[in-house]
Design an enzyme around this catalytic site. Structure first.
Site, mmCIF file in Angstrom:
data_model
loop_
_atom_site.group_PDB
_atom_site.id
_atom_site.type_symbol
_atom_site.label_atom_id
_atom_site.label_comp_id
_atom_site.label_asym_id
_atom_site.label_seq_id
_atom_site.Cartn_x
_atom_site.Cartn_y
_atom_site.Cartn_z
ATOM 1 N N THR A 172 0.869 -1.166 0.000
ATOM 2 C CA THR A 172 0.000 0.000 0.000
ATOM 3 C C THR A 172 0.910 1.221 0.000
ATOM 4 O O THR A 172 2.064 1.139 0.412
ATOM 5 C CB THR A 172 -0.920 0.065 1.246
ATOM 6 O OG1 THR A 172 -0.107 0.088 2.431
ATOM 7 C CG2 THR A 172 -1.864 -1.122 1.292
ATOM 8 N N SER A 173 0.384 2.342 -0.460
ATOM 9 C CA SER A 173 1.178 3.564 -0.449
ATOM 10 C C SER A 173 1.264 4.082 0.979
ATOM 11 O O SER A 173 0.529 3.644 1.869
ATOM 12 C CB SER A 173 0.537 4.628 -1.347
ATOM 13 O OG SER A 173 -0.631 5.152 -0.727
ATOM 14 N N THR A 174 2.162 5.026 1.190
ATOM 15 C CA THR A 174 2.336 5.591 2.523
ATOM 16 C C THR A 174 1.107 6.380 2.963
ATOM 17 O O THR A 174 0.951 6.660 4.145
ATOM 18 C CB THR A 174 3.571 6.502 2.558
ATOM 19 O OG1 THR A 174 3.474 7.471 1.489
ATOM 20 C CG2 THR A 174 4.843 5.700 2.358
ATOM 21 N N ALA A 175 0.241 6.737 2.012
ATOM 22 C CA ALA A 175 -0.958 7.511 2.342
ATOM 23 C C ALA A 175 -2.168 6.611 2.617
ATOM 24 O O ALA A 175 -3.188 7.073 3.105
ATOM 25 C CB ALA A 175 -1.295 8.478 1.201
ATOM 26 N N GLU A 176 -2.047 5.320 2.326
ATOM 27 C CA GLU A 176 -3.165 4.404 2.508
ATOM 28 C C GLU A 176 -3.171 3.802 3.901
ATOM 29 O O GLU A 176 -2.160 3.774 4.596
ATOM 30 C CB GLU A 176 -3.100 3.287 1.460
ATOM 31 C CG GLU A 176 -3.332 3.762 0.039
ATOM 32 C CD GLU A 176 -3.217 2.624 -0.970
ATOM 33 O OE1 GLU A 176 -4.251 2.027 -1.310
ATOM 34 O OE2 GLU A 176 -2.084 2.341 -1.402
#
Length: 201
Positions: free
Chosen positions: A22-26
């Protein structure tokens, strides 16, 4: 390696190796869901990380190093693995070189494995898209360079403000003010001040 009676040990059985990201924002919940899906698909080992698709992905590198000939790398979706078609093609080619296949659990609602005939067909389609994407990228790059040259912003343009420092000092010594020097050379006042070593005039 051999067993006590001298018989060679058989190679380890191929396994399914999962990779989730997952991205760091998810939210981490998305990573947990991927892990559940990968384990449900039969993955004996699952690598997960929270990292941007455009940044470094050290866990993916470890997963790529971990897989052995006969294994299958499994992901839930393509965008969890690759940042572009070109990047996907590079990953698949690296896996192929090791004798490892790629399985995507959800590609348009279907599970695709590059070890199957359908998977091979899709692989060839990916290769075509990668080539197209590469050509488009090169075309945009050429257009960008041409535009930059036309606007005088290309690296090969005439001397920059730093290169004009000597002219700035010469004109200032002849009696021009900083403002006049800047206008004459087509550079900013700050550049003139730096060329003069902080002289205020």
């Amino acid at each position: 390696m051999a067993v006590p009676n001298g018989t060679p040990m058989p190679p380890p059985a191929p396994i399914l190796v999962g990779y989730g990201r997952t991205s760091t924002a998810e939210q981490m919940a998305g990573l947990d869901a991927q892990r559940r899906d990968l384990e449900a698909a039969g993955c004996g080992r699952v690598f997960t990380e929270q990292a941007s698709s455009v940044g470094e992905r050290p866990v993916l590198a470890r997963a790529m190093d971990y897989v052995r000939e006969g294994d299958t790398l499994v992901v839930t979706k393509i965008d969890r693995l690759a940042r572009s078609t070109i990047n996907l093609w590079e990953v698949v080619k690296e896996l192929e070189a090791k004798g490892v296949s790629l399985r995507v659990l959800n590609l348009g609602g279907e599970t695709v494995d590059t070890r199957s005939a359908t998977g091979r067909l899709i692989l060839n389609i990916f290769a075509g898209f990668a080539q197209f994407e590469r050509e488009m990228m090169l075309e945009r790059q050429k257009e960008g360079i041409a535009k930059a040259k036309a606007e005088g912003r290309y690296l090969g343009r005439k001397p920059t403000a730093r290169a004009k420092a000597e002219d700035a000092r010469r004109l200032h010594a002849q009696g021009m003010t900083v403002t006049q020097v800047a206008k004459e050379l087509g550079i900013g006042r700050g550049s003139v001040y730096r060329a003069l070593g902080g002289v205020d005039a």
